[in-house]
Scaffold this active site. Structure first.
Site: not given
Ligand SMILES: [Zn+2]
Length: 860
Positions: A285-287, A319-320, A323, A342
């Site tokens: 994933g990328m936030e 988690h994302e 962020h 992170e």
């Molecule tokens: Zn992360």
């Protein structure tokens, strides 16, 4: 001349020289970043891209406005692309594009507001670029999306590519009319650009870092969910498969948003939040601020999922989402503080899940998913501190790994235990409030904790954030007249024996059939006597990290270890049982406990183990021990019993989750003709796992296992599966399966593919690295070990963040011999390579060092 003027004078005097050096340096050096951050502010980008299906480039135009306090030469970052017309403050200006920088000359710049307009083109490809193309092999659709972290925004457009020069972005994307475009901001307008294209304009963002800007374009479908829930997009051909997963995805996102807003006392920081499922995304994933991208495969399971797989997906979503506050609202000033985002995102994801699923033993799951991975790296001589020195952003990729994703959350759990939950929460609230929409460093966070708790954390931070390695905590105890006479804790550092850490932990004194005694203990020096233990009834064993509050290696003393090994299979406390299995495994990896004893102990316990994740980790350890730590003779002697057990449990266990776990274990372990025959029967349908239908990846994993064992039926089985599954993902898994062929020509072909960026998509290559290095083919793959090491600088440049780590893991862990170990160490002695690469090799070779040591100590 006052003091400020003097400082300014010296600073300006130094800049000419600094800039000259920066021009010669590729990437973004810390010096360049500091220099720019010192004189640039109020950055705004008006950015437009025109996407043309099938074209190798995108055309773009950017208007950058910013304020300057000094007008000496200024570098913009731009790699890979080409520059057309450039105007600086309204005047067409020549610029030099060299080594990834566009140099703007002082004559064209002015103090105060500046405006630069640049026309440019940037490459689009399946790999090796910042703007990616995904070609959907299922329906022919094309998707274009960006992925900029850590410093690839400057591969897509000219910018100041450093996290602390936050900017407001106004983005417009022109694309085919049938496409949907998602970006950070809400859509402001969609208008016809011409007969075939439309132009989507997004509202200006709040100040965000360049690495957090993103767009995804293509025939995406917005999935139809309950009204008022967060939006989720999937590619057209996956929309149907996504539908059943949507309710949980939306529910966890909506609950998570409420939870974090409440916990951080900060509302969701951006105007909207979308989730976009991207097939083959390089990360899970990328936030991106307001627009998280998730790897489609991490959400829409390709293999039959268990309850824990679903909870792991919840963790990914949370988690994302975390962020958005930790990383997007407040961003680390530089990637040396990567852990700030992170470590917190991971810790907070578990924190939220624990509140949603109180019955799921979430902190045990936290231990399982973070601690062993962290310890495995932190005990090596390649380990870095949580705070990592990053002289240039082009080395930032190496900062990603178990230290920030696993150790940092572990250290935070310890800090929350030391400070208490409320102080911990209040410190976070203060930090987020003070640095909202700006950047911060770890000491800003420590100061926030110190202010709310009125405790100095400097010793804590020095040890946990600034120093690498970890403590090993040993317990010694003695009883007299059935009472504890004394109980002593001591620590030594790993890898440097002299280091010490401030520690807080919970010790458990176990009595078998009576209630255990639990004691809180702090350890701030080399050793201490736990006074509270004296006089307690003499325990049967002692374990010093009950509930996993502390971070470190906690081995059992000899007496406790023997008692634990007698009783572990039937211990009722699941969390404690999990921790003790972990501790015993550490003893195996330390070459202190015979791997054969661990295997035999697990063999006795596994048929009765009802916890899914514990069973799964025990099976993974057994597999490792059989393949790496014991001799071939011993393996072949012990293996059939496990194959039989797996086949029985896979069909007979009462729990669906356990049946899946055992099915996967059979897949991993099968080696004898009987075991392989069962894999074939699973594929043909003569054997099945009750209650589940095998999914495509389950089937391809079976095919890959059969190919790796060089079974005579493998070619026919492969062809049949290829015929059966012609999907786009099927092509990827078929490619990976072929890498498992025990054939020298095939290996040579695959290896050549790995070093070309124009070959197959990166996720295809990544998927094939382990099959290429199948455990039983180490002789065939040994010649590639040296080549894989030689290729590291190229891999570091060409590939996305986690590829390099997977590359090293696959090639080094494909070996188990002294010869391979020596080869890696000779390479380390001779090669002239970047420090970060050296450390990564040291991290990875540690497991091979241990393998050789275990085999030496227990030759059986
Ligand atoms: Zn992360």
């Amino acid at each position: 001349m006052n003091w400020t003027a003097l400082v300014l004078f010296i600073f300006v005097g130094g800049i000419g020289c600094a800039l000259a050096q920066d021009q010669d340096v590729e990437g973004v050096s810390r010096r360049l970043a500091r220099e720019r951050a010192g004189r640039i502010s109020d950055v705004r980008y008006d950015l437009s891209f025109t996407l043309t299906p099938g074209a190798p480039t995108v055309a773009g135009e950017v208007r950058i406005r910013f304020s300057l306090t000094r007008t000496n030469p200024l570098l913009l970052d731009f790699r890979q692309g080409r520059v057309g017309a450039v105007q600086i403050n309204g005047v067409t200006s020549p610029v030099v594009l060299e080594r990834g920088h566009l140099e703007l000359f002082p004559a064209s710049l002015k103090r105060g507001e500046n405006e630069i307009r640049i026309e440019f083109t940037s490459p689009v490809a399946a790999a090796g670029t910042a703007i990616h193309r995904f070609q959907d092999r299922d329906d022919g659709g094309e998707y274009i999306y960006t992925l900029f972290v850590p410093m690839d925004a400057s591969m897509a457009f000219p910018c100041f590519d450093q996290p602390d020069l936050k900017a407001r972005f106004k983005l417009a994307v022109t694309a085919p009319r049938s496409w949907t475009v998602v970006s950070n901001g809400p859509v402001e307008s969609v208008a016809e650009a011409d007969a075939e294209q439309s132009r989507t304009v997004f509202g200006e963002t709040q100040p965000i870092s360049t690495y957090l800007l993103a767009f995804a374009a293509g025939p995406f479908r917005k999935l139809e969910g309950a009204p008022g829930m967060p939006s989720v997009y999937a590619r057209a051909s996956a929309a149907e498969r996504a539908a059943p997963e949507l309710p949980r995805l939306q529910e966890i996102t909506a609950r998570g948003t409420r939870y974090f807003a409440d916990y951080f006392a900060q509302p969701f920081p951006f105007p909207k939040y979308d989730t976009v499922l991207i097939p083959g995304l390089a990360y899970s994933g990328m936030e991106h601020a307001g627009a998280t991208f998730l790897r489609e495969e991490a959400v829409l399971f390709r293999a039959a999922p268990t309850r824990s797989d679903r909870l792991r997906r919840d963790i990914l979503v949370l988690h994302e989402l975390a962020h958005q506050w930790f990383g997007d609202l407040v961003t680390m000033r530089w990637f040396d503080d990567l852990w700030l985002k992170e470590g917190f995102a991971q810790y907070m994801a578990f924190h939220a899940l624990d509140s949603f699923e109180p019955g799921e033993n979430v902190w045990k799951r936290f231990y399982e998913s973070t601690k062993p991975a962290a310890y495995a790296i932190d005990a090596t001589s390649g380990a870095t501190p949580i705070y990592q020195d990053i002289p240039n952003l082009q080395d930032a990729k190496s900062a990603y790994g178990a230290i920030v994703y696993s150790k940092a959350p572990g250290a935070l759990k310890q800090l929350a235990y030391v400070l208490g939950e409320e102080m911990f929460r209040d410190g976070l609230r203060l930090y987020l409030e003070e640095h909202a929409y700006a950047s911060a460093e770890w000491n800003d966070l420590m100061r926030a904790f110190e202010r709310v708790s009125r405790h100095s954390l400097s010793a804590w931070a020095d040890a946990w954030i600034r120093r690498r390695g970890m403590p090993q905590v040993d317990v010694t105890w003695a009883c007299r007249d059935d009472r504890v006479e004394r109980l002593t804790l001591s620590q030594r550092g790993i890898p440097n024996a002299g280091d010490q850490w401030p520690l807080a932990m919970q010790i458990v004194l176990d009595y078998g059939d009576q209630e255990p005694v639990r004691l809180h203990a702090g350890l701030n020096g080399r050793s201490m006597n736990v006074g509270a233990a004296a006089g307690k009834p003499c325990p049967r064993f002692v374990f010093a990290n009950d509930q996993d509050f502390a971070y470190g290696r906690f081995l059992l003393d000899d007496r406790s270890r023997e008692e634990v090994m007698r009783r572990i299979a039937t211990m009722p406390d699941l969390f404690l049982r999990t921790l003790l299995w972990g501790s015993l495994w550490e003893s195996v990896r330390e070459a202190q406990l015979d791997p054969r004893r661990y295997i035999e102990l697990a063999a006795g316990a596994l048929p009765h183990e009802t916890d899914e994740t514990l069973a799964r980790s025990l099976l993974a350890r057994v597999t490792t021990a059989l393949r790496r730590y014991v001799s071939d003779e011993t393996r072949l002697q012990l293996l059939p019993a496990f194959e039989t057990m797996a086949a029985e449990q896979m069909t007979q266990s009462d729990s669906l989750d356990l049946r899946i776990v055992w099915f996967r274990a059979l897949q991993d372990l099968a080696e004898t003709p009987v075991g392989l025959g069962q894999l074939k029967n699973l594929l043909s349908g003569r054997l099945w796992v009750p209650g589940i239908e095998l999914r495509m990846l389950d089937r391809w994993n079976l095919v890959t296992a059969i190919i790796a064992m060089d079974d005579p039926d493998a070619p026919a089985i492969f062809n049949a599966e290829r015929e059966r599954d012609s999907s786009g993902d099927g092509l990827k898994y078929a490619y990976a399966a072929l890498a498992a062929r025990a054939d020298a020509d095939s290996k040579a072909q695959f290896f050549a593919d790995y070093l070309r960026t124009d070959s197959n998509p990166e996720d295809w290559l990544e998927q094939s690295l382990r099959p290429f290095n199948s455990w039983n083919q180490s002789e065939l793959t040994l010649p590639y070990l040296q080549k894989a090491l030689d290729a590291l600088p190229q891999i570091k440049t060409d590939r996305k963040i986690f590829f390099l780590e997977n590359w090293l893991d696959a090639f080094i862990h494909g070996q188990r011999s002294q010869e391979a170990r020596d080869q890696v160490h000779r390479y380390l002695d001779d090669a002239r390579i970047d420090r970060d690469l050296r450390l990564k090799i040291l991290e990875t070779v540690d497991e091979l060092d241990r393998t050789v040591a275990v085999r030496h100590n227990f030759p059986d």
